[in-house]
Design a protein around this motif. Structure first.
Motif, PDB file in Angstrom:
ATOM      1  N   LYS A  55      -6.343   6.457   5.130  1.00  0.00           N
ATOM      2  CA  LYS A  55      -6.204   5.748   6.397  1.00  0.00           C
ATOM      3  C   LYS A  55      -4.804   5.138   6.518  1.00  0.00           C
ATOM      4  O   LYS A  55      -4.211   4.739   5.522  1.00  0.00           O
ATOM      5  CB  LYS A  55      -7.225   4.615   6.493  1.00  0.00           C
ATOM      6  CG  LYS A  55      -8.660   5.065   6.532  1.00  0.00           C
ATOM      7  CD  LYS A  55      -9.549   3.835   6.597  1.00  0.00           C
ATOM      8  CE  LYS A  55     -11.007   4.188   6.698  1.00  0.00           C
ATOM      9  NZ  LYS A  55     -11.836   2.981   6.880  1.00  0.00           N
ATOM     10  N   TYR A 111      -4.678   8.483  10.343  1.00  0.00           N
ATOM     11  CA  TYR A 111      -4.650   8.904   8.943  1.00  0.00           C
ATOM     12  C   TYR A 111      -3.257   9.329   8.494  1.00  0.00           C
ATOM     13  O   TYR A 111      -2.519   9.967   9.236  1.00  0.00           O
ATOM     14  CB  TYR A 111      -5.647  10.048   8.723  1.00  0.00           C
ATOM     15  CG  TYR A 111      -6.995   9.710   9.315  1.00  0.00           C
ATOM     16  CD1 TYR A 111      -7.837   8.815   8.672  1.00  0.00           C
ATOM     17  CD2 TYR A 111      -7.378  10.216  10.541  1.00  0.00           C
ATOM     18  CE1 TYR A 111      -9.050   8.451   9.241  1.00  0.00           C
ATOM     19  CE2 TYR A 111      -8.592   9.867  11.118  1.00  0.00           C
ATOM     20  CZ  TYR A 111      -9.416   8.985  10.467  1.00  0.00           C
ATOM     21  OH  TYR A 111     -10.611   8.618  11.037  1.00  0.00           O
ATOM     22  N   ALA A 149      -8.622   1.653  10.592  1.00  0.00           N
ATOM     23  CA  ALA A 149      -8.864   3.056  10.936  1.00  0.00           C
ATOM     24  C   ALA A 149     -10.292   3.441  10.541  1.00  0.00           C
ATOM     25  O   ALA A 149     -10.785   3.018   9.498  1.00  0.00           O
ATOM     26  CB  ALA A 149      -7.865   3.958  10.225  1.00  0.00           C
TER      27      ALA A 149
END
Length: 151
Positions: free
Chosen positions: A122, A96, A127
Motif C-alpha cells: 500500500k 499501491y 489504502a
C-alpha cells in the motif's frame, strides 16, 4: 516502512487443470469473450500473448467502475501450472506501490483448483486491501470455466 501484504483465494473449477492453465497462459486475448461483463478489452502492448516479458493493457469493470491495469508476465512455470504477473500501472495502482498476482492451477479429480494470490504494498495505511477483487476473480474464473466447458 511499508509492508507487503498477501491475499489468497481458491476457487474450484470443472475444467481440467491443463485446459484452465493453458487458457490463462495463451488465450488472455479471449477474456472479453469469456467474461464480457467483467473484461471489456485486452490489448497487447509488447511481446506476444504468452511469453515472459509481454505487456498487456486490461480494461475491466470492478464494482461498477471502468478500470485499467497494465501488467507483464514475470514467470511461467508449466510444470506447476503457475503464472506470476506484475502490475505496472493503470487506474488500479492508485493506492499501491507494488502489486503481483500469482495464478496456480492444480488438478483435483475431474476438475481443478485455481489459487489466486495477490502480493501488494500500500502507498499508505488508508489504502484499501484488495478485498474488492475477491468477487471479481471468483466470477472471472467461473465464467472462464463455463466457457471452457461449452467449447
Amino acid at each position: 516502512m511499508a509492508q507487503v501484504r498477501r491475499m489468497d483465494w481458491q476457487i474450484e473449477a470443472k475444467s481440467t487443470a491443463d485446459k484452465f492453465f493453458d487458457t490463462y497462459k495463451t488465450k488472455s486475448h479471449l477474456m472479453p469473450k469469456m467474461s464480457n461483463q467483467l473484461v471489456t478489452d485486452v490489448k497487447l502492448l509488447q511481446g506476444d500473448w504468452d511469453s515472459v516479458g509481454s505487456v498487456k493493457l486490461w480494461h475491466y469493470t470492478l464494482q461498477g467502475k471502468s478500470v485499467t491495469m497494465k501488467e507483464t508476465i514475470e514467470k511461467i512455470d508449466d510444470t506447476n501450472r503457475t503464472i506470476v504477473y506484475k502490475v505496472l500501472g493503470g487506474d488500479c495502482m492508485e493506492f499501491y506501490n507494488s502489486w503481483n498476482s500469482i495464478i496456480n492451477v492444480t488438478q483435483m479429480g475431474d476438475g481443478c483448483l485455481v489459487k489466486c494470490t495477490m502480493e501488494f504494498e500500500k502507498k499508505n495505511d488508508d489504502a484499501p486491501d484488495l478485498v474488492m477483487y475477491d468477487d471479481f476473480f471468483t466470477t472471472l474464473i467461473k465464467n472462464v470455466d463455463s466457457f471452457l466447458l461449452k467449447n
